[in-house]
Design a protein around this motif. Structure first.
Motif: not given
Ligand SMILES: Cc1cc2nc3c(=O)[nH]c(=O)nc-3n(C[C@H](O)[C@H](O)[C@H](O)COP(=O)(O)O)c2cc1C
Length: 204
Positions: A10, A15, A101
C-alpha cells in the motif's frame, strides 16, 4: 535461521493492510526465536515492471544472456532467492478496484519464473516454491469474505491461484473489511483482524 518475508504494497501512510501485516510478521517472529523478517515495501520501493529485455532473458539459460539481459533479471533473481529462502510469507494488500495493489502484481511478475519457482513437466506445471505458509492480509472498504460482494473479490482467489501455481498451498487470509461503513464498523473490523492475527501467530 527461519525467515519471514513481509511484503507490503500500500502507498498509504495510514494503510491498514500494512499495519496488520506488520503486526502479524512481528508476532510470528516473536513465536520463533532466531527468526528474522525480510521486509519489502513494494510501494515505497517499486520494482521494475517486466519489459522486453526481461521477457527475452527469462526464456534463456543464464549463460546465454547478454549483459543487458542479465542486468534486466538481476532484481528478479534476488526476489526469487528471497522467496525460496522464506519459511513464511506475510502479504499485505488493499482491495483496489476488486484486485491487489499493482505494486504487488509486479512482485508476482518478477518471481514467477519457469525453472526457478515453477517448472513445466509432461504432466503439467509443477510449483517449486514448496514448504511455505502464506498469510494474506486484505483491507477493503466493502465486505468480501462472504455475502453478495464475495464474487467481486478477485484479490484472494487470484493470490491463491498464483501462489498455488508456485507450489504454495498453505494459505491463511485475514480480512480487514467493511472499512468504508463508518468509524464504528472500521473499529470492529480492525479489532477482529487483530484477534485473528493473535490466533494465527499462536498457532504458528
Ligand atoms: C483507488 C482505490 C480503489 C479502491 N477500490 C476498492 C474496491 O474495489 N473495493 C473496496 O471494497 N474498497 C476499495 N477501495 C478501498 C480500499 O480497499 C481501502 O481503503 C483499504 O483500506 C486500502 O488498503 P490499505 O489501507 O492497506 O491502503 C479502494 C481504494 C482506492 C484508493
Amino acid at each position: 535461521m527461519s525467515s519471514i518475508l513481509l511484503l507490503t504494497s500500500s502507498p498509504r501512510s495510514e494503510s491498514l493492510s500494512t499495519t496488520i501485516a506488520s503486526e502479524l510478521a512481528d508476532k510470528l517472529k516473536a513465536q520463533t526465536p532466531g527468526s528474522a523478517i525480510v521486509r519489502r515495501d513494494l510501494a515505497a520501493n517499486p520494482l521494475p515492471h517486466i519489459d522486453d529485455l526481461f521477457t527475452a532473458a527469462i526464456r534463456k539459460p543464464a549463460e546465454a544472456r547478454t549483459a543487458q539481459e542479465a542486468a534486466a533479471v538481476k532484481t528478479s533473481d534476488e526476489l526469487v532467492n528471497e522467496l525460496l529462502a522464506a519459511d513464511s510469507i506475510v502479504i499485505g494488500t488493499g482491495l483496489i478496484n476488486f484486485n491487489i495493489y499493482s505494486s504487488l502484481k509486479t512482485w508476482i511478475d518478477n518471481v514467477a519464473r519457469a525453472g526457478l519457482t515453477f517448472k513445466y513437466t509432461e504432466s503439467g506445471p509443477v510449483g517449486l516454491a514448496t514448504g511455505k505458509k502464506v498469510y494474506i492480509v486484505l483491507a477493503s472498504g466493502g465486505v468480501y469474505s462472504q455475502g453478495p460482494a464475495a464474487g467481486m473479490n478477485h484479490a484472494v482467489p487470484y493470490l491463491k491461484s498464483v501462489l498455488g501455481f508456485l507450489g504454495i498451498t498453505e494459505v491463511e487470509t485475514i480480512y480487514v473489511e467493511g472499512l468504508a461503513f463508518g468509524p464504528e464498523a472500521a473499529e470492529k473490523a480492525i479489532g477482529a483482524a487483530k484477534s485473528r492475527v493473535e490466533e494465527l501467530a499462536l498457532a504458528a
